[in-house]
Design a protein around this motif. Sequence first.
Motif, PDB file in Angstrom:
ATOM      1  N   ILE A 530      37.802  38.439  34.881  1.00  6.77           N
ATOM      2  CA  ILE A 530      38.030  37.014  34.582  1.00  6.77           C
ATOM      3  C   ILE A 530      37.556  36.158  35.755  1.00  6.77           C
ATOM      4  CG2 ILE A 530      39.811  35.259  34.146  1.00  6.77           C
ATOM      5  CD1 ILE A 530      41.366  37.425  32.592  1.00  6.77           C
ATOM      6  N   ALA A 531      37.882  36.600  36.961  1.00  3.85           N
ATOM      7  CA  ALA A 531      37.486  35.811  38.139  1.00  3.85           C
ATOM      8  C   ALA A 531      35.962  35.713  38.233  1.00  3.85           C
ATOM      9  CB  ALA A 531      38.061  36.440  39.399  1.00  3.85           C
ATOM     10  N   HIS A 544      36.536  35.211  45.841  1.00  2.00           N
ATOM     11  CA  HIS A 544      36.479  36.666  45.977  1.00  2.00           C
ATOM     12  C   HIS A 544      37.644  37.281  45.212  1.00  2.00           C
ATOM     13  CE1 HIS A 544      33.469  36.073  49.001  1.00  2.00           C
ATOM     14  NE2 HIS A 544      34.278  35.265  49.667  1.00  2.00           N
ATOM     15  N   PRO A 545      37.319  37.954  44.102  1.00  2.00           N
ATOM     16  CA  PRO A 545      38.417  38.578  43.350  1.00  2.00           C
ATOM     17  C   PRO A 545      38.849  39.874  44.019  1.00  2.00           C
ATOM     18  CG  PRO A 545      36.331  38.757  42.151  1.00  2.00           C
ATOM     19  CD  PRO A 545      35.999  38.143  43.463  1.00  2.00           C
ATOM     20  N   ILE A 546      40.076  40.300  43.787  1.00  2.00           N
ATOM     21  CA  ILE A 546      40.456  41.621  44.269  1.00  2.00           C
ATOM     22  C   ILE A 546      40.133  42.626  43.146  1.00  2.00           C
ATOM     23  CG2 ILE A 546      42.238  40.755  45.851  1.00  2.00           C
ATOM     24  CD1 ILE A 546      44.224  42.101  43.897  1.00  2.00           C
ATOM     25  N   ALA A 547      40.025  43.883  43.509  1.00  2.00           N
ATOM     26  CA  ALA A 547      39.534  44.861  42.539  1.00  2.00           C
ATOM     27  C   ALA A 547      40.621  45.311  41.564  1.00  2.00           C
ATOM     28  CB  ALA A 547      38.945  46.059  43.276  1.00  2.00           C
ATOM     29  N   SER A 653      39.870  28.523  32.598  1.00  2.00           N
ATOM     30  CA  SER A 653      39.697  29.984  32.569  1.00  2.00           C
ATOM     31  C   SER A 653      40.461  30.683  33.696  1.00  2.00           C
ATOM     32  CB  SER A 653      38.217  30.374  32.561  1.00  2.00           C
ATOM     33  OG  SER A 653      37.524  29.659  33.532  1.00  2.00           O
ATOM     34  N   THR A 654      40.671  29.992  34.806  1.00  2.00           N
ATOM     35  CA  THR A 654      41.403  30.652  35.904  1.00  2.00           C
ATOM     36  C   THR A 654      42.920  30.631  35.702  1.00  2.00           C
ATOM     37  OG1 THR A 654      41.293  28.599  37.150  1.00  2.00           O
ATOM     38  CG2 THR A 654      39.660  30.296  37.704  1.00  2.00           C
ATOM     39  N   MET A 657      45.563  35.593  33.536  1.00  2.00           N
ATOM     40  CA  MET A 657      45.776  36.736  34.422  1.00  2.00           C
ATOM     41  C   MET A 657      45.070  37.982  33.885  1.00  2.00           C
ATOM     42  SD  MET A 657      49.837  36.117  34.953  1.00  2.00           S
ATOM     43  CE  MET A 657      50.196  37.435  36.088  1.00  2.00           C
ATOM     44  N   HIS A 658      45.227  38.240  32.573  1.00  2.00           N
ATOM     45  CA  HIS A 658      44.750  39.523  32.042  1.00  2.00           C
ATOM     46  C   HIS A 658      43.696  39.400  30.934  1.00  2.00           C
ATOM     47  CE1 HIS A 658      48.096  41.042  34.334  1.00  2.00           C
ATOM     48  NE2 HIS A 658      48.951  40.361  33.603  1.00  2.00           N
ATOM     49  N   GLU A 659      43.748  38.328  30.155  1.00  2.00           N
ATOM     50  CA  GLU A 659      42.826  38.247  29.015  1.00  2.00           C
ATOM     51  C   GLU A 659      42.353  36.807  28.814  1.00  2.00           C
ATOM     52  OE1 GLU A 659      43.956  40.858  25.615  1.00  2.00           O
ATOM     53  OE2 GLU A 659      43.335  39.129  24.418  1.00  2.00           O
TER      54      GLU A 659
END
Length: 673
Positions: A530-531, A544-547, A653-654, A657-659
């Motif tokens: 999503i990020a 920077h998204p986390i993995a 969009s941000t 969290m999941h979808e």
Amino acid sequence: MTDTSEIAYLEKTLNQLTKVYKKLSSNITDQDHQFKDLQKYMVEYKSELDKFEVYDYQQTLSMIDKRGFAQVMEREQVRKLIDSPYFGRFDFLYHGDLPSEAETIYIGRFGFADEEGTQYIYDWRAPICNMYYEFEMGEAYYVAMDRQFDGELIKKRQIKIEHSKLQYVLDSSLTIQDEVLQQTLNQHANDKMKTIVTSIQREQNKIVRNDSAYNVIIQGVAGSGKTAVALHRIAYYLYKFRDTLRAERIFILSPNKVFGDYISTVLPELGEEPIRSFTLDELTTNLLPAAVTFRSFEEETKDILSNPNGALASRAKMKGNYSFVQKLQSFLSNLDSSLLKNESISIVGVVLQADYLQGRFLQYRKEPVVTRLELMAEDIIQVLKSKWDREGKLPSKNEIIKRLKKRLLFSSPLAIYRAFTETLGENSFEFSKKRFEFNDVYPYLFVQFYFKGVKQYELVQHFVLDEMQDYTPIQYAVLSKVFTCKRTIIGDFSQALLPYETISKEAFEALFHNLEYVELTTTYRSSYEIAMYAKKFMRHGEIHPIARHGKEPEEWKYSTLEQMLKHIHEKARNDFQTTAIICKTEKDLQILQDRLTLSFTVLDGQTEKFASGLLLTTIQYAKGLEFDAVIVPFVNETNYRTEFDRGLLYIASTRAMHELTVLVDKEAPSPLL
Ligand SMILES: Nc1ncnc2c1ncn2[C@@H]1O[C@H](COP(=O)(O)OP(=O)(O)OP(=O)(O)O)[C@@H](O)[C@H]1O
């Protein structure tokens, strides 16, 4: 220590906690009885007690009540600790000590020591605990009471305890930081914001514990934890400065009521008193004189968003940037030399020359005009006293002020503001039915400050403002005069809600001194996918998204409204705690409100409480919040066309969290996708 020794330490800690819990409970019961007995006694012997005795008893009642309340709060903390006493441990070896002398620190949400003073758990805010967030294994130090203690971290562990049971113990060497963080972030959304004490990241910790800067400005990408950090920073301040700082003296300015509700439990969860937050409209009502009415910020924002090229938007835009503040400042400073008419005054036969009056007026230029006139009147009385040798009465200070006022070119802040807006060109000021548009309120307050001052919140000790990008430089110019205390200001320039330039880093630097500007670029809220999707809508900087991986966002194309509604129905039937349908306009929201057959809650300006389930809202009200799943409908070339609209897609969009599902008009897709 192995796991068995961790189990043993947990048992020991729980035993102590349970002992204290029981003791507190029995104290509370005793005090309750004492209170009731005393009350009963007072009622029974009412007629026999004199007023001094009544006063004494009332004092005693209030003391018991206060003590009881404090113990109830303490017991509540102990109860929470029994459930989960600590979340980490580290062993610190002071330089010069033998390895066997390493100190073991267990870190928890609150500190806990037994009656002998043995510290079982350290509060996460204690100076020594900074090392837990700041350092990996190896050289480390902490500062306490102005002294630096150097040493080495020889062990660092993350510990999860739930319902008094040890769930896991992970050594830091296994790079578990990320794993634990991921577990936390994988959870479903909540109807209230959660605390992040167990996994505060290093860059966040630096902000939480920064107590040197007077003004801290945090620019952070969506989901970087700005709001969480600001609230933990308050908790840290309340702990560190507990002798001087009071929770009720902290002022939080939040974007809307529902956001205030969403963040309301974080501080109580951290053992602090709740802090009520205020919206800009509530604050504005307090700042303006009671007789002055204005169109709310919320309403005006709605109108501007529905017609970003209209006359109202252009009036607001004109007043939205820093050069507007400069224009107004220079108008007022030029006015200083002409506001008092260049005429001499004769009072009881003594002539006060125009030059003398102008000189005094300018001498006091740092003061509001009304104060200047008061000071001048005092000076004039001195002059009159020295020159007037006849018998009789000198005019009073008020009479002199009245005469000076009559010589002002403008007699009110409103008249000055009107004159100023005339310099901006036609249609820059709408004042129908004596009601201000919101875009005029803060410029007007700035003029009011110049003319007679504004109400200052002198008792406020810390000011926190969220969503900084939605405020204009002129609003900051006024707020900086109203709240002169330390400030924490947070936001994201990429999440501007208004379609024109507002505040900028440069404007902050011009408006505030002693300022520390910090950037957060890692996002924790949204999954990696999503990020990365939202990144294309970002207008400034890096994200920077986390993995933490999840489902790819879906761009689903529809040809008819019916198709779109059908897809929403399908998507909304999921197992998530919260799903939000986020529209750009009120009109679109209305269509869905009329046509959706699922049960949902509308989240708008009237909403006071954040709800779970299916939510229907607009970008304006979704700001700052987060949901498990987000559906962005009506993504067509009319709604999402400009660079500004790009920013709105970024905000929408941000929130996910999941979808994330983006519903795109097949025939007229948004060119921004
Ligand atoms: N260190 C952390 N550990 C665990 N969760 C975190 C951490 N930092 C942030 N989060 C989580 O990330 C989410 C986003 O945090 P927050 O709402 O404070 O971000 P924000 O920067 O204010 O976002 P936005 O600008 O989009 O409103 C929250 O669920 C928060 O709990």
